[in-house]
Each structure stands twice: as C-alpha cells, then as structure tokens.
Write an enzyme that holds these catalytic residues in place. Structure first.
Site, PDB file in Angstrom:
ATOM      1  N   THR A  74       0.841  -1.062  -0.265  1.00 18.78           N
ATOM      2  CA  THR A  74      -0.137   0.018  -0.010  1.00 18.78           C
ATOM      3  C   THR A  74       1.003   1.047  -0.491  1.00 18.78           C
ATOM      4  OG1 THR A  74      -1.822   1.421   1.590  1.00 18.78           O
ATOM      5  CG2 THR A  74      -0.347  -0.300   2.323  1.00 18.78           C
ATOM      6  N   LYS A 111       1.490  -3.706   7.362  1.00 21.52           N
ATOM      7  CA  LYS A 111       2.386  -3.762   6.097  1.00 21.52           C
ATOM      8  C   LYS A 111       3.509  -3.455   5.214  1.00 21.52           C
ATOM      9  CE  LYS A 111      -0.597  -4.200   2.902  1.00 21.52           C
ATOM     10  NZ  LYS A 111      -0.752  -6.173   2.676  1.00 21.52           N
TER      11      LYS A 111
HETATM   12  O1  DAU Z   1      -4.090   3.898   0.519  1.00 18.67           O
HETATM   13  C1  DAU Z   1      -3.934   2.514   0.060  1.00 18.67           C
HETATM   14  C2  DAU Z   1      -5.304   2.497   1.906  1.00 18.67           C
HETATM   15  O2  DAU Z   1      -6.628   2.883   1.376  1.00 18.67           O
HETATM   16  C3  DAU Z   1      -5.026   1.350   1.611  1.00 18.67           C
HETATM   17  O3  DAU Z   1      -4.072   0.037   1.892  1.00 18.67           O
HETATM   18  C4  DAU Z   1      -6.176   0.646   3.250  1.00 18.67           C
HETATM   19  O4  DAU Z   1      -6.206  -0.265   2.910  1.00 18.67           O
HETATM   20  C5  DAU Z   1      -7.189   1.453   3.256  1.00 18.67           C
HETATM   21  O5  DAU Z   1      -8.088   1.151   3.927  1.00 18.67           O
HETATM   22  C6  DAU Z   1      -7.275   3.183   2.588  1.00 18.67           C
HETATM   23  O6  DAU Z   1      -6.730   3.611   3.703  1.00 18.67           O
HETATM   24  P1  DAU Z   1      -7.574   4.903   4.565  1.00 18.67           P
HETATM   25  O7  DAU Z   1      -7.325   4.516   5.954  1.00 18.67           O
HETATM   26  O8  DAU Z   1      -7.362   5.681   3.263  1.00 18.67           O
HETATM   27  O9  DAU Z   1      -9.257   4.189   3.609  1.00 18.67           O
HETATM   28  P2  DAU Z   1     -10.623   4.695   4.081  1.00 18.67           P
HETATM   29  O10 DAU Z   1     -11.509   4.576   3.755  1.00 18.67           O
HETATM   30  O11 DAU Z   1     -10.920   4.098   5.851  1.00 18.67           O
HETATM   31  O12 DAU Z   1     -10.111   6.437   4.665  1.00 18.67           O
HETATM   32  C7  DAU Z   1     -10.554   7.230   3.541  1.00 18.67           C
HETATM   33  C8  DAU Z   1     -10.158   9.033   3.927  1.00 18.67           C
HETATM   34  O13 DAU Z   1     -11.104   8.761   4.708  1.00 18.67           O
HETATM   35  C9  DAU Z   1      -9.670   8.857   5.055  1.00 18.67           C
HETATM   36  O14 DAU Z   1      -8.866  10.342   4.651  1.00 18.67           O
HETATM   37  C10 DAU Z   1     -10.250   9.042   6.536  1.00 18.67           C
HETATM   38  C11 DAU Z   1     -11.442   9.832   5.732  1.00 18.67           C
HETATM   39  N1  DAU Z   1     -12.894   8.057   6.684  1.00 18.67           N
HETATM   40  C12 DAU Z   1     -13.104   7.150   6.136  1.00 18.67           C
HETATM   41  C13 DAU Z   1     -14.125   6.926   6.898  1.00 18.67           C
HETATM   42  C14 DAU Z   1     -14.277   5.002   6.871  1.00 18.67           C
HETATM   43  C15 DAU Z   1     -13.790   9.514   6.965  1.00 18.67           C
HETATM   44  O15 DAU Z   1     -13.744  11.105   7.177  1.00 18.67           O
HETATM   45  N2  DAU Z   1     -15.165   9.108   7.580  1.00 18.67           N
HETATM   46  C16 DAU Z   1     -15.160   7.945   7.408  1.00 18.67           C
HETATM   47  O16 DAU Z   1     -15.997   7.038   7.979  1.00 18.67           O
END
Ligand code: DAU
Length: 344
Positions: free
Chosen positions: A122, A151
């Site tokens: 990642t 990771k």
């Molecule tokens: O960059 C690659 C990575 O992207 C992968 O290695 C990970 O497995 C994957 O989970 C992802 O990580 P993030 O932490 O960036 O993804 P997530 O979808 O959890 O969050 C994306 C962005 O949105 C991050 O800035 C946090 C924000 N977020 C996330 C959630 C779940 C919110 O604001 N509210 C939320 O409820």
C-alpha cells in the site's frame, strides 16, 4: 501459469481473479480465503463453475496448508490482509498476525518451492507525504498506523527473503482503491450506502485530507503486469491521477445519488490521521508501460452506480451480518452522538 491468489474472496483479490481468468485463458487460479468478515464468496460467483478456478478456505498463516498447496504452483499473489485503518486502532495484534506472520508463511512456501511471490502492499507505508511531494519507491517507509506498520513489516520480510535466500519477490504499493464489491467500511462504499439509507455521513475532522483514487480493475491489471514482468526484488507504486480532498468526494457522492448535503456530519478525527498520500508512479508507467484505463469520474461513478444497482450485495452485510453493526456502533455511535448538521 498456476497462481495462488490469497484473499481471493475479498474486494481487490476477486477483481484480480476475474482479470487473470479473462486475460490469460491458459492460466489456473487457486483462490484461498479465510472468509473473515470481509471475505465474501458472492464476489466469486461468476468463477464458481470455471474449470480453471478452484477455491480453498484457509489461513495464509497456516504453514501446513500452504505447504500442501505450494507444489502445484508457479506463483503466489498475496491480497490476504487486515486492511482497515480504523480496525487496526482497535485491534493491532490481528494486523501483525495477518500482515506480517501471514506474509512470512507464504514467503517460506515461495522459498521452499521456488515460486515467485507478489506482495500487494500500500502507499500508506510512506506515511503522510507533504503537499507538492510525490514518494517514489526509494522514499523512506514511515508508516503511522498499526495497519500501515504491519504492511511495512510484511514488505520488509519480502525484501529480507529476497536478499537472504534469493526468493523471487515483487511488491506493489497501491493507492486508495474503489470499485464494485468493496466492504462498506471504507469511505466510499460506507458513504454511498449510508446516503442510500438516509443515514449521516461521518466525515473525520475537517474533511480536507487527500487521497488518490484508483479503480480496482486498473489496480488488478497493474498487479498482473508486475507479476509477469516486474524485476525481482523491486517495488512498484500504483496510482492514477485522482487526488481529491475527502469533502469533494463526499459532495460528488451525494450529488450522484441525489441526496442532500445536510447528511454530512463532521465528527471526531481518526487518531494519527494521515493528511495526504502522494506517490510517484513513473517506474510502473515507464518500465512496464502500465496506465489506468479509467479517469476520475468513470472510477467514482462506476463504483457508486454498482452499489445503487446491487442493493442485495451490501444489504446482506449491513442488515444481516451482526459483525457489521457491531463495528459500526463501536466506531461511530459516540462520534455521531449529538453532532449537528453541517453543509459545507
Ligand atoms: O492508500 C491505500 C489504503 O487506502 C489501503 O492500503 C487501505 O487498506 C485502505 O483502507 C485505504 O486507507 P484509508 O485510511 O485512506 O481509507 P478509508 O476509506 O478508511 O479512508 C479514506 C479517507 O476518508 C481517510 O482520510 C479517512 C476518511 N474517512 C474514512 C471513513 C471510513 C472519513 O472521513 N470517515 C469515515 O467514516
């Protein structure tokens, strides 16, 4: 090629299985998945009757099982992982086990049986990358969450096997991936399905964090290219040119599904939240000739529209799997309690 695809019933793993069977008619795929909360056999339904595909339920950290499967293989592509940052803050041990010990178990099989191993990693291993910079593959690894630290640990183990034993390993470092069939805990599938259910969208902090979004099918194609043509011992960054602030993405989602901005709630931030990921993808583009086939709006709309068209898939998780609700309550109840509407 005979390929073991671990995490085959997951989101990117199942996209990869589809890609290989479509693009390489002579290949055989053995799918392995422990079927934890995010593994879903519905993701492999189209492949069930394909004679080139076989599925085994099991754990990548089960050395005996991996040892039994290895003699009939040419390569291992490891998608199996604990992958959600918020969950890693609640239970770091599970992440160390899957993302470090599990990887080492696969490496042991690759070493013993002379297999090529591709580790799906990642861009989070670089940690926060300041605006204006782009991390190339030799940028320092500075992971900041238990997820990304685990990771990075798995990657370092790959590099150590390459150096110490001459094991044939390659690594991909992918950006934030979206598309059909992603478990609805990640930002985009969570927010699309919340919006469809008229539930609040919990934006962490100010929502100005930046991610670079990539379609799962473009990611799968990149991984396949690295498997077949990547230089042994090398890591390859994988991203499209889709850097966006979270709030902009959230607005796009609401507009596409026709729901009001008043669903947005700014809630308590994720501890240690990485502000921005930014990677340089020159190596995979110039050395291997990869480029994404979809632009930003195709990537986002293909994802959103799939959830709109396939409510049965996500409702089975959201309404009938208690593990979803348990995590959702733990993660969001206190964050959403008493937080008012914000329409910025
Ligand atoms: O960059 C690659 C990575 O992207 C992968 O290695 C990970 O497995 C994957 O989970 C992802 O990580 P993030 O932490 O960036 O993804 P997530 O979808 O959890 O969050 C994306 C962005 O949105 C991050 O800035 C946090 C924000 N977020 C996330 C959630 C779940 C919110 O604001 N509210 C939320 O409820």
């Amino acid at each position: 090629m005979r390929i073991l695809v671990t995490g085959a019933a997951g989101f990117i793993g199942s996209a990869y299985v589809r890609h290989v069977l479509n693009e390489h008619p002579g290949d055989k795929v053995l799918g392995l998945d422990l079927l934890t909360y995010a593994g879903n056999l519905a993701n492999l339904e189209e492949q069930r009757d394909d004679p080139r595909f076989r599925f085994v339920r099991g754990d990548i950290a089960d050395a005996e099982l991996i040892g039994e499967l290895a003699p009939d293989l040419d390569a291992i592509v490891n998608f199996a992982a604990e992958s959600h940052v918020d969950r890693s803050l609640l239970d770091p041990g599970a992440f160390a086990r899957a993302n470090v010990i599990g990887v080492m178990t696969l490496l042991e099989a690759a070493r013993t049986h002379g297999l090529r191993m591709l580790q799906v990693s990642t861009d989070e291993v670089y940690g926060h990358v300041p605006a204006g910079q782009a991390a190339a593959e030799d940028y320092p690894l500075q992971p900041r969450s238990p997820y990304s630290a685990a990771k990075a640990g798995g990657e370092l183990m790959c590099q150590a096997y390459g150096t110490s034993y001459g094991t044939d390993v390659v690594i991909t470092r992918g950006a934030n991936t979206i598309g059909p069939r992603q478990y609805p805990e990640k930002l985009i599938p969570l927010f699309v399905t919340n919006a469809l259910l008229d539930l609040p969208l919990p934006v962490y902090g100010d929502g100005r964090q930046i991610r670079n979004w990539l379609h799962a099918d473009d990611h799968a194609a990149a991984i396949d290219l690295v498997l077949r043509e990547g230089a042994s011992g090398q890591a390859y960054n994988v991203a499209a040119d889709n850097e966006r602030e979270n709030l902009e993405v959230v607005h796009d989602i609401l507009q596409r599904v026709g729901k009001p901005l008043s669903l947005i709630r700014h809630v308590e931030d994720r501890p240690g939240h990485d502000r921005r990921y930014g990677i340089d993808t020159t190596r995979i583009r110039t050395e291997l000739g990869w480029s994404p086939r979809r632009d930003w709006h195709q990537t986002l709309y293909d994802t959103i529209d799939w959830y709109v068209a396939n409510p049965g898939w996500w409702q089975a998780i959201r309404h009938r799997d208690p593990r979803f609700q348990e995590f959702y309550d733990r993660q969001y109840s206190h964050r959403l309690a008493g937080v008012g509407t914000a329409t910025n």
